[in-house]
Every structure is written in structure tokens, then in C-alpha cells.
Enzyme design. Structure first.
Site, PDB file in Angstrom:
ATOM      1  N   ASP A  50       0.763  -1.380  -0.112  1.00  0.00           N
ATOM      2  CA  ASP A  50      -0.103   0.000  -0.020  1.00  0.00           C
ATOM      3  C   ASP A  50       0.630   1.338  -0.056  1.00  0.00           C
ATOM      4  O   ASP A  50       2.118   1.238   0.235  1.00  0.00           O
ATOM      5  CB  ASP A  50      -0.843  -0.080   1.415  1.00  0.00           C
ATOM      6  N   LYS A  70      -2.734   4.439  -4.058  1.00  0.00           N
ATOM      7  CA  LYS A  70      -3.658   5.485  -4.723  1.00  0.00           C
ATOM      8  C   LYS A  70      -2.702   6.677  -5.439  1.00  0.00           C
ATOM      9  O   LYS A  70      -3.221   7.767  -5.585  1.00  0.00           O
ATOM     10  CB  LYS A  70      -4.618   5.958  -3.909  1.00  0.00           C
ATOM     11  N   MET A 176      -6.154   9.723  10.269  1.00  0.00           N
ATOM     12  CA  MET A 176      -6.875  10.202   9.026  1.00  0.00           C
ATOM     13  C   MET A 176      -7.387  11.678   9.270  1.00  0.00           C
ATOM     14  O   MET A 176      -8.536  11.959   9.273  1.00  0.00           O
ATOM     15  CB  MET A 176      -7.959   9.174   8.478  1.00  0.00           C
TER      16      MET A 176
HETATM   17  N1  SAH Z   1      -3.212   0.806   9.584  1.00  0.00           N
HETATM   18  C1  SAH Z   1      -2.287   2.034   9.988  1.00  0.00           C
HETATM   19  C2  SAH Z   1      -3.358   3.230   9.611  1.00  0.00           C
HETATM   20  C3  SAH Z   1      -3.941   3.272   8.154  1.00  0.00           C
HETATM   21  S1  SAH Z   1      -5.048   4.638   8.119  1.00  0.00           S
HETATM   22  C4  SAH Z   1      -1.836   1.850  11.018  1.00  0.00           C
HETATM   23  O1  SAH Z   1      -1.825   1.063  12.065  1.00  0.00           O
HETATM   24  O2  SAH Z   1      -0.842   2.810  11.348  1.00  0.00           O
HETATM   25  C5  SAH Z   1      -3.857   5.776   7.502  1.00  0.00           C
HETATM   26  C6  SAH Z   1      -3.610   6.966   8.572  1.00  0.00           C
HETATM   27  O3  SAH Z   1      -2.575   6.431   9.641  1.00  0.00           O
HETATM   28  C7  SAH Z   1      -2.949   8.064   8.043  1.00  0.00           C
HETATM   29  O4  SAH Z   1      -4.086   9.211   7.607  1.00  0.00           O
HETATM   30  C8  SAH Z   1      -2.560   8.699   9.468  1.00  0.00           C
HETATM   31  O5  SAH Z   1      -3.250   9.391   9.978  1.00  0.00           O
HETATM   32  C9  SAH Z   1      -1.867   7.589   9.999  1.00  0.00           C
HETATM   33  N2  SAH Z   1      -0.358   7.041   9.887  1.00  0.00           N
HETATM   34  C10 SAH Z   1       0.260   6.184   9.288  1.00  0.00           C
HETATM   35  N3  SAH Z   1       1.428   6.296   9.239  1.00  0.00           N
HETATM   36  C11 SAH Z   1       1.725   7.322   9.921  1.00  0.00           C
HETATM   37  C12 SAH Z   1       2.890   8.143   9.995  1.00  0.00           C
HETATM   38  N4  SAH Z   1       4.101   7.677   9.714  1.00  0.00           N
HETATM   39  N5  SAH Z   1       2.813   9.122  10.796  1.00  0.00           N
HETATM   40  C13 SAH Z   1       1.729   9.817  11.214  1.00  0.00           C
HETATM   41  N6  SAH Z   1       0.548   9.305  10.557  1.00  0.00           N
HETATM   42  C14 SAH Z   1       0.456   8.153  10.277  1.00  0.00           C
END
Ligand code: SAH
Length: 465
Positions: A50, A70, A176
Site C-alpha cells: 500500500d 492510490k 486520518m
Molecule cells: N493501519 C495503519 C493506519 C492506516 S489509516 C496503522 O496501523 O498505522 C492511515 C492513517 O494512518 C493516516 O491518515 C495517518 O493518520 C496514520 N499514519 C500512518 N502512518 C503514519 C505516520 N508515519 N505518521 C503519522 N500518521 C500515520
């Protein structure tokens, strides 16, 4: 006596239908992948990954890679299409790694993917990952719970805006929030949270370009709306005074061009790789054909570190160890190849003492390397011509075998040089490749180079003299 080596594709009981691993890649720093995830990714036939999975992580593995995110420059995958793609590969009997940012079960749609696998009777496993909240917490020094201050934490989402929830917890972490920070702050205030509550926005948590914005709830509501991506919003009294000056922000960020593993001390440095070349394994069938006739050759000549790495990888996959090469003389034409061979317990019979080009040709002449049948494991880019010509002139037969491919590297994610403190150039080719991506280097960045020729190239291209 011969024994059969189990195929690396075999998964007990699910042999024909393939097998799917849903793997959490962690929040960004590639070292935050679990050991189990790493092993499975190494063994996988195909990796479907992803947006949030860093290219630095994905490049470490050699399976077929399919991007299912995307990004604007490529096909936009909908969840149904991703599900179909996972099932399609599994039904071909492959070991499929489905790699997702953070943890697959935290806002990761992992639940939907396993439902499809269940419906198709495909076996699967789930390997957890470090979710963004945990990564951000550790890399900014915000404890998510703290005795006497915070005894509960809730993970929430800022999307969609009309469904923002504010659970009853001491610490709130919102995922998000790229475009909805203000909507979340409004929702939190409506729920009775006070204006002086501490708030932090952590963007690109655990990556070289991690950035933190802090303030109180009241202050942040007054700020201009901005887009933060990917970012988390954290609220609670446990946001302490150390956050701006946390352990991660104190490290120097050094950009390393090329595949040179420099010994930068990890206590002081964050190493940001900038590969000059895209490297992929060669066609295994061709390599296997060559292994079947290995006894036709009297000498193996390794020109580069990667020629050793890939040759031995394919040899192991072919079910053979170093004894396979017991009857061959082994030469290297670079010091890097010589040291790489040592890792496999092999001391090369001939190797250069310096990195002077042409030294090997003198050695071949002096040692009387003549009338040999030489196998030259190498890359597809054919820059071993001088070796081949010199050896042929000495009445040797040289057969090149592509064990890896090199192409020019397209930076998937463009690096933001504002976060970089130092750049290390490992070869003139790396300077040129860097120049094609960045016209100038910001003045605050210190530049170091591997040797004089690289230094000259750097001066010529970036300093105009
Ligand atoms: N499964 C992922 C979350 C996916 S939803 C997890 O467990 O982290 C996507 C959201 O995750 C983004 O919009 C952001 O809010 C957060 N996110 C993912 N990686 C990030 C990062 N390195 N720094 C800050 N936010 C992050």
C-alpha cells in the site's frame, strides 16, 4: 546419495491453493518491521503493498512487487480490486504477502481482506505491525498512558467528518486527519474538552521527515487550516515538555547515495538511503541452466559485491552450498566482492590489493591465467568489457551470466532535502543520478564523497568549477 530440498514455496496443508500473509509494515522506519514479517517477505513470491509502506522497506525484498495504492502516477486500486488481486495470486499457488502500513487491523481494512480469503477457502495468517500511534508515541516521547495523568487511550478516526467520535478517554489519538484537524478539534471542544488541553500533530512519524506541531487546543483551533499527511492528532495531559527536543529529533540525518553500507553510528545518525540503481534478481531459469553445467567451467570470476550476493542466493535456492564450487578456482576483481565472498566462507584465489582499475589485468598476466573456461556472474549492464577483453587476449573463454539486473533508479517518493543534514556520495555515477533529481543542494547540507573522482564530479556538477 541425493536428498530433496523442500521448496521454499511449500506451506503445510495449503500447498496447491497458495497462502496469504497479511503483514503490518509498521509506521515508516523500516526497522520497525517484525522479524516474522521480515522472514515471510523474504520468502514470498509476490508482495502487494500500500501507499504507506516505505519504498526503502520494499526494496529490500526480491519478490514480484505490486503497488496497490492510490498514487497519482499509477492505477488507482479500489478495495474490491485489491481483494481480487490477492485471491488471483493465491489461486496460482503462490505465497502472497499483503503488506500494509502500520497494523493491518487498525484502520487497515485487514478485516475485509480476510473475509474474502475465507470465502475463497484460501489459508492465511496475520502478522501484526506497529501502528502509527505507537510509532509516533515512541519517536516523540509522548507516553500514551501515564500513571496518575492518563489511564486510558482511544484510537479514533477523523474521517468521515460527519462521524467524528470523541470517546471518554484520557488520551485521544486521531488517525486520518490530513484535512480534518479543525473538525476534530471542534468535535473535541463540543464534548467539553478544555481550551488548555495539550495537543500534538505528528506528521510522518518515525520517518526522516518526522515533524511535530504542538500547542493547546485553543491555540491550534485559531491556526490556519493546513494539510497534514500522513499525520496523527494526539490530545491529552501526557504530552510533555520533551516533545520538541525528543531523542529522535536530535539525530543527524545523512543521505547515502549508492548501495555503500557506511558505518554511520546509529546513536548519532539516521541513515536515509538514496539508491542510484534499481537492482533486481535475474531470470532464475537461466541461472539454473547454468548451474547444471557448472563443471564445464574451471574459474568463477566475481566482479562486484552484488554478483556474489545474487550468485549465492540462487545457488542456495538451487539447493547447493559452497561445496558445489569445490572444484573451481575463484577470483574477484574488486575488494568489495572479495569481502562479500568471505561471508560465505570463501577466500578468493586471486583478488586486487587496491581499487586501481586495470590492476587485475596485470595480476592475470603475472599469474599466467590462460586457457581457462571462466564463468563471470555479473549484472546486465555489461561494464566488465575490459576484463573480458583482457582475459580473452590471454586465450581464456569468458561466459557472462546475468545474476542481477540494474536499471536507473526512479525515486518513488521524492526526498525532502530540508530534513537532510549531510549527503554522502559513493561514486561519480551517484552524483550524476542525484543531479538528475535535484538541481542544487541547500547550503546548510554538508557533503562528503568516497574518493577523488567522486569529489571532482561533485564539484563539476554542483559547484560549477
Ligand atoms: N493501519 C495503519 C493506519 C492506516 S489509516 C496503522 O496501523 O498505522 C492511515 C492513517 O494512518 C493516516 O491518515 C495517518 O493518520 C496514520 N499514519 C500512518 N502512518 C503514519 C505516520 N508515519 N505518521 C503519522 N500518521 C500515520
Amino acid at each position: 546419495m541425493t536428498t530433496s530440498v523442500p521448496s521454499h514455496n511449500e506451506t503445510p496443508g495449503t500447498h496447491r491453493k497458495g497462502y496469504v500473509y497479511i503483514i503490518g509494515a509498521g509506521p515508516g522506519d523500516p526497522e520497525l518491521l517484525t522479524l516474522k514479517g521480515e522472514r515471510v517477505l523474504r520468502e514470498a513470491d509476490v508482495i502487494l503493498y500500500d501507499d504507506l509502506v516505505s519504498s526503502e522497506l520494499i526494496e529490500r525484498f526480491h519478490a514480484q512487487k505490486i503497488y496497490t495504492g492510490k498514487r497519482k502516477d499509477s492505477h488507482h486500486f479500489e478495495q474490491d480490486e485489491i481483494n481480487e488481486e490477492i485471491v488471483r495470486h493465491a489461486l496460482q499457488g503462490k505465497k502472497v504477502a499483503r503488506l500494509k502500513g502500520g497494523d493491518p487491523f487498525v484502520f487497515g481494512r485487514g478485516g475485509e481482506e480476510i473475509e474474502v480469503l475465507r470465502n475463497n477457502g484460501i489459508g492465511y495468517e496475520i502478522i501484526p505491525g506497529i501502528t502509527a500511534a505507537h510509532g509516533a508515541s515512541a519517536y516523540t516521547e509522548i507516553p500514551l498512558t501515564m500513571r496518575k495523568i492518563s489511564s486510558s487511550v482511544a484510537f479514533c478516526t477523523g474521517h468521515p467528518i460527519n462521524k467524528i467520535q470523541v470517546p471518554d478517554a484520557d488520551t485521544l489519538v486521531y488517525y486520518m486527519v490530513a484535512s480534518s484537524v479543525h473538525d476534530v478539534l471542534d468535535a473535541v471542544v463540543n464534548k467539553g474538552w478544555k481550551d488548555d488541553t495539550k495537543v500534538a500533530i505528528v506528521q510522518n512519524a518515525t520517518r526522516y521527515n518526522q515533524k511535530i506541531f504542538t500547542g493547546t487546543l485553543g491555540e491550534l483551533r485559531k491556526r490556519e487550516k493546513a494539510l497534514y499527511s500522513p499525520a496523527l492528532l494526539i490530545l491529552g495531559a501526557n504530552i510533555n515538555q520533551f516533545i520538541e527536543n525528543n531523542w529522535y529529533s536530535k539525530k543527524k540525518k545523512v543521505l547515502i547515495t549508492g548501495d555503500n553500507e557506511m558505518g554511520f553510528n546509529s546513536e548519532k545518525y539516521i541513515v536515509v538511503p538514496f539508491p542510484c540503481h534499481r537492482v533486481e534478481g535475474a531470470d532464475q531459469d537461466t541461472v539454473n541452466q547454468c548451474f547444471k553445467t557448472i563443471d564445464d567451467y574451471s574459474v568463477l570470476l566475481f566482479p562486484s559485491r552484488l554478483s556474489v550476493t545474487y550468485f549465492f542466493r540462487y545457488m542456495h535456492e538451487f539447493g547447493k552450498d559452497v561445496r558445489f564450487l569445490g572444484n573451481h578456482k575463484i577470483y574477484t576483481s574488486s575488494h568489495a566482492a572479495y569481502t562479500e565472498l568471505l561471508k560465505y566462507g570463501v577466500i578468493a584465489d586471486l583478488h586486487p590489493e587496491t581499487e586501481r582499475s586495470g590492476e587485475m589485468i596485470t595480476i592475470f598476466r603475472e599469474k599466467g591465467v590462460e586457457h581457462e573456461n571462466i564463468l563471470l556472474p555479473c549484472s546486465n549492464n555489461g561494464n566488465n568489457e575490459y576484463l573480458t577483453l583482457a582475459l580473452t587476449a590471454l586465450h581464456n573463454r569468458v561466459t557472462p551470466l546475468s545474476v542481477y539486473y540494474q536499471g536507473s533508479h526512479k525515486q518513488g517518493e521524492t526526498l525532502d532535502l530540508d530534513f537532510i543534514d549531510e549527503i554522502y556520495f559513493s561514486s561519480p555515477a551517484c552524483v550524476r543520478n542525484f543531479k538528475s533529481c535535484y538541481k542544487t543542494i541547500p547550503e546548510k547540507i554538508t557533503v562528503t564523497t568516497a574518493n577523488n573522482t567522486t569529489e571532482n564530479e561533485f564539484r563539476m556538477l554542483f559547484m560549477n568549477h
